[in-house]
Motif scaffolding. Structure first.
Motif, PDB file in Angstrom:
ATOM      1  N   VAL A 161     -71.972  80.835  56.012  1.00 29.26           N
ATOM      2  CA  VAL A 161     -70.551  81.144  55.799  1.00 29.26           C
ATOM      3  C   VAL A 161     -70.441  82.193  54.700  1.00 29.26           C
ATOM      4  O   VAL A 161     -71.392  82.449  53.969  1.00 29.26           O
ATOM      5  CB  VAL A 161     -69.741  79.890  55.378  1.00 29.26           C
ATOM      6  CG1 VAL A 161     -69.698  78.863  56.487  1.00 29.26           C
ATOM      7  CG2 VAL A 161     -70.290  79.295  54.102  1.00 29.26           C
ATOM      8  N   ASP A 166     -58.626  84.005  48.304  1.00 28.27           N
ATOM      9  CA  ASP A 166     -57.400  84.329  49.045  1.00 28.27           C
ATOM     10  C   ASP A 166     -56.227  84.246  48.073  1.00 28.27           C
ATOM     11  O   ASP A 166     -55.849  83.152  47.634  1.00 28.27           O
ATOM     12  CB  ASP A 166     -57.200  83.347  50.199  1.00 28.27           C
ATOM     13  CG  ASP A 166     -56.049  83.756  51.103  1.00 28.27           C
ATOM     14  OD1 ASP A 166     -55.084  84.377  50.613  1.00 28.27           O
ATOM     15  OD2 ASP A 166     -56.119  83.455  52.307  1.00 28.27           O
ATOM     16  N   ILE A 173     -61.752  80.479  49.774  1.00 22.71           N
ATOM     17  CA  ILE A 173     -61.844  79.927  51.127  1.00 22.71           C
ATOM     18  C   ILE A 173     -63.181  80.332  51.746  1.00 22.71           C
ATOM     19  O   ILE A 173     -63.781  81.335  51.378  1.00 22.71           O
ATOM     20  CB  ILE A 173     -60.672  80.395  52.020  1.00 22.71           C
ATOM     21  CG1 ILE A 173     -60.670  81.919  52.166  1.00 22.71           C
ATOM     22  CG2 ILE A 173     -59.345  79.899  51.494  1.00 22.71           C
ATOM     23  CD1 ILE A 173     -59.711  82.425  53.216  1.00 22.71           C
ATOM     24  N   TYR A 174     -63.624  79.527  52.669  1.00 23.90           N
ATOM     25  CA  TYR A 174     -64.864  79.771  53.395  1.00 23.90           C
ATOM     26  C   TYR A 174     -64.518  80.187  54.812  1.00 23.90           C
ATOM     27  O   TYR A 174     -63.641  79.599  55.438  1.00 23.90           O
ATOM     28  CB  TYR A 174     -65.733  78.513  53.428  1.00 23.90           C
ATOM     29  CG  TYR A 174     -66.245  78.100  52.069  1.00 23.90           C
ATOM     30  CD1 TYR A 174     -67.469  78.558  51.607  1.00 23.90           C
ATOM     31  CD2 TYR A 174     -65.492  77.266  51.243  1.00 23.90           C
ATOM     32  CE1 TYR A 174     -67.936  78.194  50.356  1.00 23.90           C
ATOM     33  CE2 TYR A 174     -65.953  76.891  49.992  1.00 23.90           C
ATOM     34  CZ  TYR A 174     -67.173  77.362  49.559  1.00 23.90           C
ATOM     35  OH  TYR A 174     -67.641  76.998  48.328  1.00 23.90           O
ATOM     36  N   GLU A 175     -65.251  81.176  55.330  1.00 28.94           N
ATOM     37  CA  GLU A 175     -65.031  81.670  56.681  1.00 28.94           C
ATOM     38  C   GLU A 175     -66.385  81.886  57.345  1.00 28.94           C
ATOM     39  O   GLU A 175     -67.403  82.058  56.658  1.00 28.94           O
ATOM     40  CB  GLU A 175     -64.268  82.997  56.643  1.00 28.94           C
ATOM     41  CG  GLU A 175     -62.889  82.902  56.027  1.00 28.94           C
ATOM     42  CD  GLU A 175     -62.230  84.264  55.869  1.00 28.94           C
ATOM     43  OE1 GLU A 175     -61.004  84.315  55.987  1.00 28.94           O
ATOM     44  OE2 GLU A 175     -62.953  85.252  55.637  1.00 28.94           O
ATOM     45  N   PRO A 176     -66.404  81.934  58.692  1.00 32.16           N
ATOM     46  CA  PRO A 176     -67.667  82.285  59.357  1.00 32.16           C
ATOM     47  C   PRO A 176     -68.121  83.677  58.933  1.00 32.16           C
ATOM     48  O   PRO A 176     -67.310  84.528  58.580  1.00 32.16           O
ATOM     49  CB  PRO A 176     -67.303  82.252  60.844  1.00 32.16           C
ATOM     50  CG  PRO A 176     -66.079  81.409  60.915  1.00 32.16           C
ATOM     51  CD  PRO A 176     -65.352  81.597  59.627  1.00 32.16           C
ATOM     52  N   SER A 178     -68.922  87.356  58.925  1.00 31.12           N
ATOM     53  CA  SER A 178     -68.308  88.418  59.728  1.00 31.12           C
ATOM     54  C   SER A 178     -69.198  89.649  59.860  1.00 31.12           C
ATOM     55  O   SER A 178     -68.883  90.539  60.641  1.00 31.12           O
ATOM     56  CB  SER A 178     -66.969  88.832  59.096  1.00 31.12           C
ATOM     57  OG  SER A 178     -67.177  89.347  57.800  1.00 31.12           O
TER      58      SER A 178
END
Length: 200
Positions: A161, A166, A173-176, A178
């Motif tokens: 991740v 934000d 925040i954690y996101e896949p 990119s």
């Protein structure tokens, strides 16, 4: 092998006998002993306390992942390695223990050398090696919400991740991931002395 190295090996064999699963001498006459994982805390205590040995200083503790390592077929995947110094005897020693693949576990040596505290936390964080009896075994280099152990050979190079702050939510925040996976290959090959090999 020098007389000093012979003396160290003889002292180790006399003190520990069959508890030493392996004794080897590497480059620079570096003596390495291999122990069973459950013997590590007790043997380390004796390495420190026996006047003939006197390994009073812990230099480093590190983890090793032998996955895909040439010549490591059939041996456990993980190991923990301790680098020791005897200031009284002027000896150096490497202690190694192979650990179970599924759950790499070894006893903590914080009670023997307090300096092991953060070293063990680092090996836990980056390799997933658990040090039984450690007073505060938690992550030290990665984020508390981090998943996985980044120095394991099967950990993806791009990670699992990515995180960012934000401003609208006012938190991290954690996101896949990119970014695209890419292979970095040098595009320029220089024809100079760095690539010349001496005639054999």
């Amino acid at each position: 092998m020098s007389t000093r190295t012979e003396q160290l090996v003889a002292a180790l064999r006399e003190q520990f006998g069959e508890r030493l699963l392996e004794v080897s001498i590497g480059a620079g006459e570096q003596v390495t002993v291999r122990l069973a994982a459950d013997e590590v805390p007790a043997v380390c205590g004796q390495l420190r306390d026996q006047p003939a040995l006197g390994f009073d200083q812990l230099i480093d503790v590190c983890g090793v992942d032998y996955a895909d390592f040439p010549g490591a077929d059939g041996q456990p995947r993980f190991a923990v390695v301790y680098h020791l110094l005897s200031t009284a005897q002027n000896w150096r020693l490497r202690v190694r223990a192979l650990l179970d693949d599924g759950f790499p576990l070894v006893g903590s040596v914080v009670d023997v050398w307090p300096a092991a505290n953060w070293f063990e936390r680092e090996a836990f964080d980056l390799f997933g090696i658990v040090f039984d009896g450690h007073p505060d075994l938690r992550r030290i280099l990665t984020d508390y919400g981090f998943v996985g152990h980044p120095l394991r050979k099967d950990f993806p190079l791009n990670g699992e991740v990515e995180m960012r702050y934000d401003p609208q939510q006012g938190r991290v925040i954690y996101e896949p991931v990119s970014i695209e996976n890419r292979i970095t290959v040098p595009r320029v090959r220089r024809d100079d002395f760095r690539y010349e090999h001496p005639a054999g």
